[in-house]
Design a protein around this motif. Structure first.
Motif, PDB file in Angstrom:
ATOM      1  N   UNK A  87       0.814  -1.210   0.000  1.00 54.55           N
ATOM      2  CA  UNK A  87       0.000   0.000   0.000  1.00 54.55           C
ATOM      3  C   UNK A  87       0.851   1.266   0.000  1.00 54.55           C
ATOM      4  N   UNK A  88       2.059   1.192   0.614  1.00 56.85           N
ATOM      5  CA  UNK A  88       2.880   2.396   0.722  1.00 56.85           C
ATOM      6  C   UNK A  88       4.356   2.038   0.786  1.00 56.85           C
ATOM      7  N   UNK A 124      20.216  -7.787  -2.752  1.00 62.01           N
ATOM      8  CA  UNK A 124      20.554  -6.543  -3.448  1.00 62.01           C
ATOM      9  C   UNK A 124      19.308  -5.675  -3.301  1.00 62.01           C
ATOM     10  N   UNK A 125      19.317  -4.775  -2.328  1.00 62.43           N
ATOM     11  CA  UNK A 125      18.091  -4.029  -2.011  1.00 62.43           C
ATOM     12  C   UNK A 125      17.760  -2.965  -3.040  1.00 62.43           C
ATOM     13  N   UNK A 126      16.482  -2.650  -3.101  1.00 61.76           N
ATOM     14  CA  UNK A 126      16.007  -1.542  -3.929  1.00 61.76           C
ATOM     15  C   UNK A 126      16.106  -0.266  -3.101  1.00 61.76           C
ATOM     16  N   UNK A 127      16.365   0.841  -3.747  1.00 56.69           N
ATOM     17  CA  UNK A 127      16.441   2.107  -3.020  1.00 56.69           C
ATOM     18  C   UNK A 127      15.213   2.982  -3.257  1.00 56.69           C
ATOM     19  N   UNK A 128      14.305   2.486  -4.102  1.00 54.52           N
ATOM     20  CA  UNK A 128      13.069   3.240  -4.342  1.00 54.52           C
ATOM     21  C   UNK A 128      11.969   2.286  -4.777  1.00 54.52           C
ATOM     22  N   UNK A 129      10.751   2.744  -4.644  1.00 55.60           N
ATOM     23  CA  UNK A 129       9.593   1.987  -5.117  1.00 55.60           C
ATOM     24  C   UNK A 129       9.125   2.606  -6.428  1.00 55.60           C
ATOM     25  N   UNK A 130       8.240   1.900  -7.098  1.00 52.12           N
ATOM     26  CA  UNK A 130       7.638   2.438  -8.320  1.00 52.12           C
ATOM     27  C   UNK A 130       6.128   2.463  -8.155  1.00 52.12           C
ATOM     28  N   UNK A 161      -1.152   1.802  -4.627  1.00 51.02           N
ATOM     29  CA  UNK A 161      -0.015   1.117  -4.052  1.00 51.02           C
ATOM     30  C   UNK A 161       1.299   1.335  -4.780  1.00 51.02           C
ATOM     31  N   UNK A 162       2.307   0.638  -4.290  1.00 49.15           N
ATOM     32  CA  UNK A 162       3.665   0.738  -4.831  1.00 49.15           C
ATOM     33  C   UNK A 162       4.211  -0.666  -5.065  1.00 49.15           C
ATOM     34  N   UNK A 163       5.275  -0.733  -5.841  1.00 48.84           N
ATOM     35  CA  UNK A 163       5.984  -1.992  -6.084  1.00 48.84           C
ATOM     36  C   UNK A 163       7.461  -1.779  -5.804  1.00 48.84           C
ATOM     37  N   UNK A 164       8.081  -2.838  -5.336  1.00 46.31           N
ATOM     38  CA  UNK A 164       9.512  -2.816  -5.039  1.00 46.31           C
ATOM     39  C   UNK A 164      10.073  -4.170  -5.466  1.00 46.31           C
ATOM     40  N   UNK A 165      11.213  -4.152  -6.164  1.00 47.27           N
ATOM     41  CA  UNK A 165      11.834  -5.409  -6.598  1.00 47.27           C
ATOM     42  C   UNK A 165      13.227  -5.499  -6.001  1.00 47.27           C
ATOM     43  N   UNK A 166      13.530  -6.645  -5.411  1.00 49.53           N
ATOM     44  CA  UNK A 166      14.873  -6.882  -4.889  1.00 49.53           C
ATOM     45  C   UNK A 166      15.336  -8.260  -5.328  1.00 49.53           C
ATOM     46  N   UNK A 167      16.641  -8.445  -5.264  1.00 54.35           N
ATOM     47  CA  UNK A 167      17.273  -9.664  -5.744  1.00 54.35           C
ATOM     48  C   UNK A 167      17.898 -10.387  -4.562  1.00 54.35           C
ATOM     49  N   UNK A 168      17.598 -11.674  -4.413  1.00 55.48           N
ATOM     50  CA  UNK A 168      18.066 -12.457  -3.276  1.00 55.48           C
ATOM     51  C   UNK A 168      19.063 -13.513  -3.714  1.00 55.48           C
ATOM     52  N   UNK A 169      20.008 -13.788  -2.826  1.00 54.19           N
ATOM     53  CA  UNK A 169      20.962 -14.871  -3.026  1.00 54.19           C
ATOM     54  C   UNK A 169      20.932 -15.718  -1.757  1.00 54.19           C
TER      55      UNK A 169
END
Length: 69
Positions: free
Chosen positions: A22-23, A41-47, A54-62
């Motif tokens: 939602x935020x 690898x964290x995201x530094x902003x949402x889209x 609402x918002x979306x955020x994408x991050x990459x996991x290992x």
């Protein structure tokens, strides 16, 4: 958001996680929970998508590596 490339998930233990929230605060809180469990690898902003809530955020996991302190 850009498409997920094959290179992002070429080996077992690699993952791409997209959070819909939602935020911003909620999206970043989810990212922090993930970072406590695995290398990320964290995201530094949402889209935001115009006209949609609402918002979306994408991050990459290992999962093969320990989380950084």
């Amino acid at each position: 958001m850009r498409e997920i490339l094959d290179a992002h998930v070429t080996e077992p233990g690699l993952a791409v996680v997209e959070v819909a929230a939602a935020d911003d605060a909620t999206a970043f809180a989810i990212q922090e929970l993930l970072a406590a469990r695995c290398a990320i690898a964290p995201a530094d902003r949402t889209t935001r998508e115009p006209g949609k809530p609402g918002v979306r955020l994408r991050c990459f996991l290992d999962l093969r590596q320990e989380p950084s302190s």
